[in-house]
Design a protein around this motif. Structure first.
Motif, PDB file in Angstrom:
ATOM      1  N   MET A   1       0.859  -1.178   0.000  1.00 48.88           N
ATOM      2  CA  MET A   1       0.000   0.000   0.000  1.00 48.88           C
ATOM      3  C   MET A   1       0.896   1.230   0.000  1.00 48.88           C
ATOM      4  O   MET A   1       1.877   1.280   0.727  1.00 48.88           O
ATOM      5  N   ARG A   2       0.555   2.178  -0.826  1.00 46.27           N
ATOM      6  CA  ARG A   2       1.339   3.411  -0.893  1.00 46.27           C
ATOM      7  C   ARG A   2       1.169   4.200   0.403  1.00 46.27           C
ATOM      8  O   ARG A   2       0.054   4.384   0.884  1.00 46.27           O
ATOM      9  N   LYS A   3       2.266   4.643   0.962  1.00 45.38           N
ATOM     10  CA  LYS A   3       2.235   5.370   2.231  1.00 45.38           C
ATOM     11  C   LYS A   3       2.135   6.871   2.005  1.00 45.38           C
ATOM     12  O   LYS A   3       2.257   7.351   0.888  1.00 45.38           O
ATOM     13  N   HIS A   4       1.928   7.577   3.102  1.00 42.40           N
ATOM     14  CA  HIS A   4       1.897   9.031   3.144  1.00 42.40           C
ATOM     15  C   HIS A   4       0.732   9.585   2.325  1.00 42.40           C
ATOM     16  O   HIS A   4       0.890  10.515   1.537  1.00 42.40           O
ATOM     17  N   GLN A   5      -0.420   8.973   2.536  1.00 43.16           N
ATOM     18  CA  GLN A   5      -1.647   9.444   1.894  1.00 43.16           C
ATOM     19  C   GLN A   5      -2.809   9.202   2.847  1.00 43.16           C
ATOM     20  O   GLN A   5      -2.709   8.388   3.762  1.00 43.16           O
ATOM     21  N   GLU A   6      -3.896   9.923   2.623  1.00 43.41           N
ATOM     22  CA  GLU A   6      -5.107   9.705   3.399  1.00 43.41           C
ATOM     23  C   GLU A   6      -6.112   8.962   2.544  1.00 43.41           C
ATOM     24  O   GLU A   6      -6.325   9.301   1.380  1.00 43.41           O
ATOM     25  N   LEU A   7      -6.694   7.929   3.143  1.00 42.93           N
ATOM     26  CA  LEU A   7      -7.708   7.132   2.464  1.00 42.93           C
ATOM     27  C   LEU A   7      -8.844   6.852   3.432  1.00 42.93           C
ATOM     28  O   LEU A   7      -8.628   6.781   4.646  1.00 42.93           O
ATOM     29  N   SER A   8     -10.032   6.658   2.898  1.00 44.51           N
ATOM     30  CA  SER A   8     -11.140   6.225   3.746  1.00 44.51           C
ATOM     31  C   SER A   8     -10.960   4.734   4.012  1.00 44.51           C
ATOM     32  O   SER A   8     -10.276   4.023   3.260  1.00 44.51           O
ATOM     33  N   LEU A   9     -11.571   4.245   5.071  1.00 48.11           N
ATOM     34  CA  LEU A   9     -11.426   2.843   5.423  1.00 48.11           C
ATOM     35  C   LEU A   9     -11.957   1.937   4.315  1.00 48.11           C
ATOM     36  O   LEU A   9     -11.362   0.892   4.039  1.00 48.11           O
ATOM     37  N   ASP A  10     -13.040   2.347   3.653  1.00 49.83           N
ATOM     38  CA  ASP A  10     -13.540   1.492   2.560  1.00 49.83           C
ATOM     39  C   ASP A  10     -12.527   1.408   1.422  1.00 49.83           C
ATOM     40  O   ASP A  10     -12.342   0.356   0.815  1.00 49.83           O
ATOM     41  N   GLN A  11     -11.794   2.503   1.139  1.00 47.93           N
ATOM     42  CA  GLN A  11     -10.747   2.459   0.113  1.00 47.93           C
ATOM     43  C   GLN A  11      -9.604   1.534   0.546  1.00 47.93           C
ATOM     44  O   GLN A  11      -9.069   0.784  -0.268  1.00 47.93           O
ATOM     45  N   ILE A  12      -9.250   1.587   1.801  1.00 49.50           N
ATOM     46  CA  ILE A  12      -8.171   0.748   2.328  1.00 49.50           C
ATOM     47  C   ILE A  12      -8.562  -0.724   2.238  1.00 49.50           C
ATOM     48  O   ILE A  12      -7.792  -1.556   1.764  1.00 49.50           O
ATOM     49  N   ILE A  13      -9.785  -1.041   2.666  1.00 50.37           N
ATOM     50  CA  ILE A  13     -10.255  -2.430   2.618  1.00 50.37           C
ATOM     51  C   ILE A  13     -10.293  -2.923   1.180  1.00 50.37           C
ATOM     52  O   ILE A  13      -9.849  -4.037   0.885  1.00 50.37           O
ATOM     53  N   GLU A  14     -10.821  -2.114   0.287  1.00 49.37           N
ATOM     54  CA  GLU A  14     -10.889  -2.532  -1.119  1.00 49.37           C
ATOM     55  C   GLU A  14      -9.495  -2.747  -1.701  1.00 49.37           C
ATOM     56  O   GLU A  14      -9.278  -3.677  -2.467  1.00 49.37           O
ATOM     57  N   GLN A  15      -8.559  -1.895  -1.332  1.00 44.71           N
ATOM     58  CA  GLN A  15      -7.197  -2.052  -1.837  1.00 44.71           C
ATOM     59  C   GLN A  15      -6.594  -3.361  -1.321  1.00 44.71           C
ATOM     60  O   GLN A  15      -5.958  -4.088  -2.072  1.00 44.71           O
ATOM     61  N   VAL A  16      -6.823  -3.670  -0.050  1.00 49.50           N
ATOM     62  CA  VAL A  16      -6.326  -4.925   0.511  1.00 49.50           C
ATOM     63  C   VAL A  16      -7.019  -6.102  -0.165  1.00 49.50           C
ATOM     64  O   VAL A  16      -6.385  -7.087  -0.545  1.00 49.50           O
ATOM     65  N   ARG A  17      -8.327  -5.995  -0.354  1.00 52.87           N
ATOM     66  CA  ARG A  17      -9.109  -7.094  -0.937  1.00 52.87           C
ATOM     67  C   ARG A  17      -8.728  -7.342  -2.398  1.00 52.87           C
ATOM     68  O   ARG A  17      -8.473  -8.463  -2.807  1.00 52.87           O
ATOM     69  N   VAL A  18      -8.661  -6.295  -3.192  1.00 53.70           N
ATOM     70  CA  VAL A  18      -8.405  -6.428  -4.628  1.00 53.70           C
ATOM     71  C   VAL A  18      -6.940  -6.752  -4.908  1.00 53.70           C
ATOM     72  O   VAL A  18      -6.634  -7.634  -5.707  1.00 53.70           O
ATOM     73  N   ASP A  19      -6.040  -6.042  -4.235  1.00 57.76           N
ATOM     74  CA  ASP A  19      -4.612  -6.217  -4.517  1.00 57.76           C
ATOM     75  C   ASP A  19      -4.002  -7.413  -3.797  1.00 57.76           C
ATOM     76  O   ASP A  19      -2.864  -7.767  -4.064  1.00 57.76           O
ATOM     77  N   LYS A  20      -4.759  -8.003  -2.868  1.00 60.45           N
ATOM     78  CA  LYS A  20      -4.238  -9.127  -2.076  1.00 60.45           C
ATOM     79  C   LYS A  20      -2.840  -8.777  -1.566  1.00 60.45           C
ATOM     80  O   LYS A  20      -1.853  -9.456  -1.852  1.00 60.45           O
ATOM     81  N   LEU A  21      -2.793  -7.696  -0.805  1.00 61.77           N
ATOM     82  CA  LEU A  21      -1.519  -7.141  -0.349  1.00 61.77           C
ATOM     83  C   LEU A  21      -0.671  -8.158   0.399  1.00 61.77           C
ATOM     84  O   LEU A  21      -1.154  -8.844   1.288  1.00 61.77           O
ATOM     85  N   ALA A  22       0.555  -8.236   0.024  1.00 57.16           N
ATOM     86  CA  ALA A  22       1.501  -9.086   0.725  1.00 57.16           C
ATOM     87  C   ALA A  22       2.344  -8.237   1.683  1.00 57.16           C
ATOM     88  O   ALA A  22       2.777  -8.716   2.711  1.00 57.16           O
ATOM     89  N   SER A  23       2.553  -6.982   1.338  1.00 61.73           N
ATOM     90  CA  SER A  23       3.360  -6.102   2.176  1.00 61.73           C
ATOM     91  C   SER A  23       2.492  -5.475   3.257  1.00 61.73           C
ATOM     92  O   SER A  23       1.489  -4.830   2.977  1.00 61.73           O
ATOM     93  N   ASP A  24       2.908  -5.695   4.495  1.00 66.23           N
ATOM     94  CA  ASP A  24       2.171  -5.127   5.622  1.00 66.23           C
ATOM     95  C   ASP A  24       2.986  -4.020   6.290  1.00 66.23           C
ATOM     96  O   ASP A  24       2.796  -3.710   7.449  1.00 66.23           O
ATOM     97  N   ASP A  25       3.874  -3.407   5.528  1.00 62.39           N
ATOM     98  CA  ASP A  25       4.783  -2.395   6.052  1.00 62.39           C
ATOM     99  C   ASP A  25       4.123  -1.018   6.073  1.00 62.39           C
ATOM    100  O   ASP A  25       4.578  -0.088   5.419  1.00 62.39           O
ATOM    101  N   PHE A  26       3.024  -0.922   6.803  1.00 63.87           N
ATOM    102  CA  PHE A  26       2.323   0.355   6.951  1.00 63.87           C
ATOM    103  C   PHE A  26       1.500   0.313   8.232  1.00 63.87           C
ATOM    104  O   PHE A  26       1.242  -0.753   8.787  1.00 63.87           O
ATOM    105  N   CYS A  27       1.113   1.478   8.681  1.00 64.95           N
ATOM    106  CA  CYS A  27       0.187   1.602   9.812  1.00 64.95           C
ATOM    107  C   CYS A  27      -0.872   2.620   9.443  1.00 64.95           C
ATOM    108  O   CYS A  27      -0.662   3.475   8.581  1.00 64.95           O
ATOM    109  N   LEU A  28      -2.014   2.523  10.101  1.00 64.25           N
ATOM    110  CA  LEU A  28      -3.078   3.511   9.933  1.00 64.25           C
ATOM    111  C   LEU A  28      -3.098   4.417  11.148  1.00 64.25           C
ATOM    112  O   LEU A  28      -3.013   3.949  12.279  1.00 64.25           O
ATOM    113  N   TYR A  29      -3.218   5.706  10.879  1.00 59.12           N
ATOM    114  CA  TYR A  29      -3.297   6.708  11.926  1.00 59.12           C
ATOM    115  C   TYR A  29      -4.578   7.503  11.723  1.00 59.12           C
ATOM    116  O   TYR A  29      -5.006   7.725  10.590  1.00 59.12           O
ATOM    117  N   GLY A  30      -5.192   7.926  12.827  1.00 60.54           N
ATOM    118  CA  GLY A  30      -6.424   8.689  12.725  1.00 60.54           C
ATOM    119  C   GLY A  30      -6.592   9.650  13.876  1.00 60.54           C
ATOM    120  O   GLY A  30      -5.813   9.648  14.836  1.00 60.54           O
TER     121      GLY A  30
END
Length: 113
Positions: A1-30
């Motif tokens: 997932m590209r870092k240093h951007q703001e996304l809504s949770l639905d965008q984040i979930i869809e990106q994880v779901r569609v891209d089947k992310l293997a890299s977990d090198d990120f955190c969510l801040y709110g």
């Protein structure tokens, strides 16, 4: 997932779901560290640096006075388990699974109907 951007949770979930992310090198801040919400924006950034048992959040999170909401590794694990158990899970189901994990430190079970 590209870092240093703001996304809504639905965008984040869809990106994880569609891209089947293997890299977990990120955190969510709110703004809040309570329950997650689909429409709320979250900052995708780096893991905190840990120095002498203290977390130091990345500058883009501290500049905006954001709190750590979710570690990428946990987020991907929770979504993967939920989608394995219920492949047709709705966005609400997945948010429920994420919130359940935050509150109980265990995976939510989807009852089979």
């Amino acid at each position: 997932m590209r870092k240093h951007q703001e996304l809504s949770l639905d965008q984040i979930i869809e990106q994880v779901r569609v891209d089947k992310l293997a890299s977990d090198d990120f955190c969510l801040y709110g703004k809040e560290d309570g329950e997650l919400a689909l429409a709320r924006l979250y900052r995708v950034s780096d893991y905190p640096d840990v120095v002498e048992d203290r977390d130091f959040y990345p500058a883009d999170a501290t500049d905006q006075d954001l709190q750590l909401v979710y570690y990428g590794e946990q987020l991907i694990d929770v979504l993967a388990v939920a989608l394995e158990e219920k492949p047709d899970a709705s966005l609400q189901d997945l948010v429920g699974a994420l919130n359940y994990y935050q509150q109980h430190d265990s995976f939510m079970s989807f009852d089979s109907d």
